[in-house]
Every structure is written in C-alpha cells, then in structure tokens.
Design an enzyme around this catalytic site. Structure first.
Site, PDB file in Angstrom:
ATOM      1  N   ASN A   1      -4.711  64.210  97.733  1.00  0.00           N
ATOM      2  CA  ASN A   1      -5.285  63.022  97.084  1.00  0.00           C
ATOM      3  C   ASN A   1      -5.596  63.269  95.603  1.00  0.00           C
ATOM      4  O   ASN A   1      -5.283  62.431  94.757  1.00  0.00           O
ATOM      5  CB  ASN A   1      -6.546  62.573  97.832  1.00  0.00           C
ATOM      6  CG  ASN A   1      -6.216  62.108  99.247  1.00  0.00           C
ATOM      7  OD1 ASN A   1      -5.049  61.914  99.569  1.00  0.00           O
ATOM      8  ND2 ASN A   1      -7.230  61.946 100.071  1.00  0.00           N
TER       9      ASN A   1
ATOM     10  N   THR B   1       7.182  25.438  63.370  1.00  0.00           N
ATOM     11  CA  THR B   1       6.169  25.261  64.416  1.00  0.00           C
ATOM     12  C   THR B   1       6.797  24.248  65.348  1.00  0.00           C
ATOM     13  O   THR B   1       7.530  23.348  64.905  1.00  0.00           O
ATOM     14  CB  THR B   1       4.829  24.722  63.867  1.00  0.00           C
ATOM     15  OG1 THR B   1       5.056  23.451  63.256  1.00  0.00           O
ATOM     16  CG2 THR B   1       4.226  25.662  62.818  1.00  0.00           C
ATOM     17  N   HIS B   2       6.565  24.407  66.629  1.00  0.00           N
ATOM     18  CA  HIS B   2       7.225  23.552  67.642  1.00  0.00           C
ATOM     19  C   HIS B   2       8.752  23.666  67.551  1.00  0.00           C
ATOM     20  O   HIS B   2       9.461  22.751  67.968  1.00  0.00           O
ATOM     21  CB  HIS B   2       6.818  22.077  67.502  1.00  0.00           C
ATOM     22  CG  HIS B   2       5.353  21.863  67.286  1.00  0.00           C
ATOM     23  ND1 HIS B   2       4.461  21.623  68.310  1.00  0.00           N
ATOM     24  CD2 HIS B   2       4.598  21.890  66.149  1.00  0.00           C
ATOM     25  CE1 HIS B   2       3.232  21.496  67.832  1.00  0.00           C
ATOM     26  NE2 HIS B   2       3.288  21.664  66.512  1.00  0.00           N
TER      27      HIS B   2
ATOM     28  N   SER C   1      33.628  37.677  75.880  1.00  0.00           N
ATOM     29  CA  SER C   1      33.814  36.938  77.127  1.00  0.00           C
ATOM     30  C   SER C   1      35.203  37.223  77.653  1.00  0.00           C
ATOM     31  O   SER C   1      36.148  37.386  76.883  1.00  0.00           O
ATOM     32  CB  SER C   1      33.653  35.440  76.862  1.00  0.00           C
ATOM     33  OG  SER C   1      34.345  34.701  77.841  1.00  0.00           O
TER      34      SER C   1
ATOM     35  N   LYS D   1      34.114  34.453  71.765  1.00  0.00           N
ATOM     36  CA  LYS D   1      32.706  34.737  72.061  1.00  0.00           C
ATOM     37  C   LYS D   1      32.201  36.055  71.510  1.00  0.00           C
ATOM     38  O   LYS D   1      32.915  37.043  71.412  1.00  0.00           O
ATOM     39  CB  LYS D   1      32.502  34.726  73.575  1.00  0.00           C
ATOM     40  CG  LYS D   1      32.535  33.331  74.151  1.00  0.00           C
ATOM     41  CD  LYS D   1      31.306  32.538  73.768  1.00  0.00           C
ATOM     42  CE  LYS D   1      30.446  32.318  74.996  1.00  0.00           C
ATOM     43  NZ  LYS D   1      29.191  31.689  74.651  1.00  0.00           N
TER      44      LYS D   1
ATOM     45  N   ASN E   1      28.551  37.514  72.346  1.00  0.00           N
ATOM     46  CA  ASN E   1      27.299  37.188  73.036  1.00  0.00           C
ATOM     47  C   ASN E   1      26.202  38.216  72.773  1.00  0.00           C
ATOM     48  O   ASN E   1      26.474  39.406  72.690  1.00  0.00           O
ATOM     49  CB  ASN E   1      27.542  37.088  74.546  1.00  0.00           C
ATOM     50  CG  ASN E   1      28.388  35.873  74.911  1.00  0.00           C
ATOM     51  OD1 ASN E   1      28.323  34.844  74.243  1.00  0.00           O
ATOM     52  ND2 ASN E   1      29.182  35.996  75.961  1.00  0.00           N
TER      53      ASN E   1
ATOM     54  N   GLU F   1      19.327  39.064  75.456  1.00  0.00           N
ATOM     55  CA  GLU F   1      19.001  38.300  76.665  1.00  0.00           C
ATOM     56  C   GLU F   1      18.389  39.188  77.741  1.00  0.00           C
ATOM     57  O   GLU F   1      17.440  38.804  78.429  1.00  0.00           O
ATOM     58  CB  GLU F   1      20.268  37.636  77.210  1.00  0.00           C
ATOM     59  CG  GLU F   1      20.864  36.600  76.268  1.00  0.00           C
ATOM     60  CD  GLU F   1      22.261  36.191  76.711  1.00  0.00           C
ATOM     61  OE1 GLU F   1      23.232  36.801  76.221  1.00  0.00           O
ATOM     62  OE2 GLU F   1      22.383  35.297  77.556  1.00  0.00           O
TER      63      GLU F   1
ATOM     64  N   TYR G   1      -9.250  57.214  99.042  1.00  0.00           N
ATOM     65  CA  TYR G   1      -7.785  57.073  99.106  1.00  0.00           C
ATOM     66  C   TYR G   1      -7.337  56.293 100.346  1.00  0.00           C
ATOM     67  O   TYR G   1      -7.832  56.476 101.444  1.00  0.00           O
ATOM     68  CB  TYR G   1      -7.131  58.465  99.131  1.00  0.00           C
ATOM     69  CG  TYR G   1      -5.606  58.406  99.208  1.00  0.00           C
ATOM     70  CD1 TYR G   1      -4.847  58.273  98.058  1.00  0.00           C
ATOM     71  CD2 TYR G   1      -4.951  58.459 100.434  1.00  0.00           C
ATOM     72  CE1 TYR G   1      -3.466  58.200  98.119  1.00  0.00           C
ATOM     73  CE2 TYR G   1      -3.564  58.392 100.513  1.00  0.00           C
ATOM     74  CZ  TYR G   1      -2.826  58.265  99.349  1.00  0.00           C
ATOM     75  OH  TYR G   1      -1.460  58.190  99.411  1.00  0.00           O
TER      76      TYR G   1
ATOM     77  N   LYS H   1       3.691  54.071  92.622  1.00  0.00           N
ATOM     78  CA  LYS H   1       4.628  54.804  91.769  1.00  0.00           C
ATOM     79  C   LYS H   1       5.912  54.055  91.419  1.00  0.00           C
ATOM     80  O   LYS H   1       6.312  54.003  90.253  1.00  0.00           O
ATOM     81  CB  LYS H   1       4.939  56.165  92.395  1.00  0.00           C
ATOM     82  CG  LYS H   1       3.771  57.151  92.194  1.00  0.00           C
ATOM     83  CD  LYS H   1       3.899  58.426  92.979  1.00  0.00           C
ATOM     84  CE  LYS H   1       3.430  58.292  94.404  1.00  0.00           C
ATOM     85  NZ  LYS H   1       1.991  57.966  94.550  1.00  0.00           N
TER      86      LYS H   1
HETATM   87  N1  ARG Z   1       2.579  60.685  98.782  1.00  0.00           N
HETATM   88  C1  ARG Z   1       1.195  60.355  98.674  1.00  0.00           C
HETATM   89  C2  ARG Z   1       1.009  59.271  97.613  1.00  0.00           C
HETATM   90  O1  ARG Z   1       1.894  59.029  96.901  1.00  0.00           O
HETATM   91  C3  ARG Z   1       0.407  61.545  98.270  1.00  0.00           C
HETATM   92  C4  ARG Z   1      -1.007  61.516  98.763  1.00  0.00           C
HETATM   93  C5  ARG Z   1      -1.020  61.587 100.225  1.00  0.00           C
HETATM   94  N2  ARG Z   1      -2.345  61.725 100.716  1.00  0.00           N
HETATM   95  C6  ARG Z   1      -2.627  61.558 101.982  1.00  0.00           C
HETATM   96  N3  ARG Z   1      -3.859  61.668 102.345  1.00  0.00           N
HETATM   97  N4  ARG Z   1      -1.731  61.195 102.863  1.00  0.00           N
HETATM   98  O2  ARG Z   1      -0.033  58.665  97.519  1.00  0.00           O
END
Ligand code: ARG
Length: 459
Positions: free
Chosen positions: A111, A156-157, A278, A284, A286, A291, A318, A326
């Site tokens: 954790n 503006t606008h 294109s 073209k 582009n 974009e 946790y 992630k």
């Molecule tokens: N892979 C877990 C995460 O990304 C790591 C922490 C896991 N901790 C646990 N008590 N299972 O959060």
C-alpha cells in the site's frame, strides 16, 4: 497453487477470471523504475536503522539493479500470477539474491509501496509537462516576434471586433501556457511528500526512518499521517486537473489553427511536415494534427472524471478500487505529452500569411471603435452618442457595400457635421493597433515588450 507472496492461509489458487480482474502487471510495469528506486531507498534505511544487516541490504540493493536492467533490457518475464510490479520485482529479486530478498518487505506494505511509486511517476510527469509547455511557449514566442506588428482581425463571438496584432494573439497563448506550467509546478510541490513507511495503514513498530527514505527519493519530507498516505490519490487528481485545463488551452489553439488554415481564412499555412492529404481529393491539405490535439481533451478530461469517481466515497484506508488510478493517469499523461509536442512542432513550423491577415483586419468595420473614440476625443461627444453616430456610419457604408474608410468626408459629415478629414487617420488598421498602447494592449510596442519579457523568463 496458492500465491507465493501471501499464500500461507490459502489452499487453492485463484480462478482464472479472478486473476484477470485482479492483476495490474499489464499496466503497472511502467512503475518498475520507481518501484526499484523506492525499494533501494527502503533497504538502505532498514540497514541504517539496524533492522536488517548491511550485507542483506547490499545484496538487495545490488540485486534490484540487476532486476531493473533485466526489465529495461526486455528480458524480464512478467507473471500475471504475481499480480503487480511490486510482487514481480520481489519474486525475481529472490531468484537473484536468495534469502535476503525476503527481508526487503519488512516494515512495508504494497500500500505504501504503490503510493510512493505512483507519486514518483506523477512527479516526473509534472516535470515533463513543464518541459513540453516551455518548448511550446518558445515556438509561440518565435511566431510573436516575427509578427509583432502584423495586423489581423481580433474577434469576439467569432465576429470581427477590433484589429489586433498577430504577435499579440500568439502571446495570449504564451500567458495561458505559463499558467498551466504554474499549475503543474504547484501540484508537484504539494505532492512531493513521501508515503513510504506508512506501511499497510497504521505505521509500523519497527524503528524506521521515514525522513531518510523521503530524502533519498527527493521528497521534501514524509507525509504526516499513515492512513492518509496510503489512501489518497489527490496528487493524481491534481495532475489530471492541471492536464485538463492545459488540454482546454491546447484545444482552443488547435481550433483556431483549424479555422485559420481553411481556404476561407488563409491566415496560416501548416508545413508539409504537419499536414496530411486526402486519398480522393488531390487538393487537400488537412490540419489533422490540430484536430487530434483538439480531441485529446476528451480522454484527458475523461480520465479526470474517471479517477474522481473511483475515489469518491472510498472509506479509509486502501481499497483495491485505487488500482484503477494508474491506467487513467498513464493514458492522460501520454496523450498530453504527445499533444504538447505536436503543437510545439506545428506552431514552430507554420507560416502566417501576413497579407491575408492584413486584408481580413480591415473587413467587418473593425475600426468602428476607433471612429467612436475619435468622436469622443476630438469633438467631445459623450461615448454613447459617438457609438450611435458610428453605428449610423457603419449602416451607411454597409448599404453601399463598402467599408468605413471608403466613405467620403461629405458622406461622413452628412451624419455628423463636425467630422473632419483627420478622422481617416484612425480608420486605418495599422493606426488602430498602434494606438492600443495600454499595458497588456495589442500595440506592436507592447507586444515587443511582452516578447522580451517572456524571452527573459524562459531563459
Ligand atoms: N496493484 C496494487 C495497486 O495498484 C498495489 C497495492 C495492492 N495492495 C493490496 N493491499 N492489495 O493498487
């Protein structure tokens, strides 16, 4: 078979689908360098505090470098059964250095381990964003410097409002991206405290030195509360918040470039390196990069919303929900960096069309405000009256299909007899922008000051 890291109380291994939903190694392998840096700092601290022997710490620290080089060299065998980067690294460390590896996880939990890894990663991204934004600012500065006195319509606008200079318009974005940089810097400063040593949630009974690991990892110090340290992801949310606002700015500039490169505007031409053709329409050219940059806000703000929703309502400390942090941040960061690099390249390479800008600057009665101001200044009229008279003159010119400077003096005087020949001076777009000398205004002199100021700031 039961998990080698925590299988003591288990007789059977996980269902295949359990393994699939649980594993994060597919994406958190990106934290390998941070994980190993954190573990090396932790091992050194365990030895310094006498919790493990120097011999074991040395073996662990050496072995971790071997593991890192295997990962970087692409020879490392990642295992889904080992769930995540933390257990993958530790399991391999055991193969490399033997028994000593088992002492690394003393006074630590995954954790605080993941919390420190992810903070280090996001911290690096703040630095990367800063660098990329600076490069973009420099590209904009180059444009502003070249065209400090080129006139163009200000809108503006999206209706013509008053003439401005190309340099002034470019510098507007330099300011926006400076604020984005300060947001990343601000977030970085606040996130730069170490969760390592919070252990699972309560701290530890081992005599660890959290200040030592914090310092080794470049943090300003340890976080003050172990529960908070392992259970908040506000640092990631701040990064996504800064990224979202930055992506908003990018999308606005991108939108302008899309409009400006159209045949109707012809304000800019993208270089070949930043244009696409294109497969059917041979003519073209582009602005695909613009974009796509305009579109990146979708996934970046999406990540911001997603992680906010993941975190909402989670009890301390946790919860595995937090593993969902992630991918969102990785994706947002990757696409932000790509967008910033593309924007810097495109802006640096594009050519503004001075003639088109100037021709457009004079359309749409863009100097009507200058005319009204002249009536106030020279004839002493109240601004409201001057506004009304100018409106009548605009209507007159429009009815003849002409612009304001095309009216004759006699026609002007038919609307207000006090008007003199001198009025024509203020109807020119060059005079108009030259007169806007107030601080932060569009006059070429002010733009050159701003360019010089930012050149100095950017170094
Ligand atoms: N892979 C877990 C995460 O990304 C790591 C922490 C896991 N901790 C646990 N008590 N299972 O959060």
């Amino acid at each position: 078979t039961a998990n080698s890291m925590w299988g003591g109380r288990f007789a059977a291994g996980p269902d295949a689908i359990m393994e699939a939903i649980n594993a994060s190694i597919g994406f958190d392998k990106r934290l390998a360098a941070q994980d190993i840096a954190g573990s090396r700092a932790h091992a050194a601290m365990l030895a310094a505090t006498g919790i493990i022997s120097n011999n074991d710490a040395d073996a662990i620290r050496e072995g971790l470098l071997t593991v890192l080089s295997e990962i970087e060299g692409g020879t490392f065998q990642f295992s889904t059964a080992l769930e995540d980067i933390h257990m993958n690294v530790e399991a391999r460390l055991k193969e490399v250095v033997g028994e000593a590896a088992g002492r690394l996880h003393t006074a630590r939990s995954r954790n605080d381990q993941v919390a420190v890894d992810f903070r280090l990663w996001v911290r690096d991204q703040c630095d990367a964003a800063d660098e990329a934004l600076k490069a973009l600012q420099n590209a904009l500065l180059g444009q502003a410097e070249a065209g400090a006195d080129w006139v163009m319509p200000g809108f503006t606008h999206l209706q013509v409002a008053q003439p401005v200079t190309w340099g002034h318009h470019m510098m507007a974005y330099v300011e926006m991206f400076a604020r984005d940089r300060s947001r990343f810097a601000d977030a970085r400063k606040r996130m730069n405290l170490s969760p390592l040593g919070a252990a699972a949630l309560a701290g530890t009974s081992f005599p660890i030195d959290r200040h030592m690991t914090a310092q080794a990892l470049g943090f300003d110090g340890p976080m003050g509360n172990s529960l908070d340290a392992v259970s908040d992801r506000d640092f990631a949310l701040e990064f996504l918040g800064a990224a979202t606002i930055c992506a908003v700015h990018l999308s606005r500039l991108a939108e302008e470039l899309v409009i400006w490169s159209s045949a109707q505007f012809r304000f800019v031409k993208m270089s070949d390196r930043w244009s696409t053709g294109s497969s059917i329409m041979p003519q073209k050219r582009n602005p695909d990069a613009a974009e796509l940059i305009r579109a990146k806000i979708g996934r970046i703000f999406g990540a911001n919303v997603a992680l906010t929703m993941v975190m909402k309502g989670l009890p301390l400390a946790y919860s595995k929900d937090m593993q969902e942090d992630k991918e969102q941040v990785f994706d947002a960061a990757d696409h932000l960096m790509l967008a910033l690099a593309a924007m810097a390249g495109m802006v640096g390479d594009m050519t503004a069309n001075r003639e088109s800008l100037k021709a457009a600057a004079g359309t749409g009665f863009s100097t009507a405000t200058d005319l009204a101001d002249w009536l106030v200044r020279e004839l002493g009229l109240p601004f409201r009256d001057a506004h009304h008279i100018t409106g009548l003159l605009v209507a007159l010119a429009e009815s003849q299909g002409e612009d304001l400077p095309d009216l004759t003096l006699a026609q002007m005087q038919s609307v207000h007899e006090g008007i003199t020949q001198e009025v024509f001076d203020v109807l020119g777009v060059e005079n108009s922008v030259a007169s806007r000398t107030s601080f932060g205004g569009t006059s070429p002199a002010r733009v050159r000051e701003a360019v010089a100021h930012w050149r100095k700031v950017l170094g």
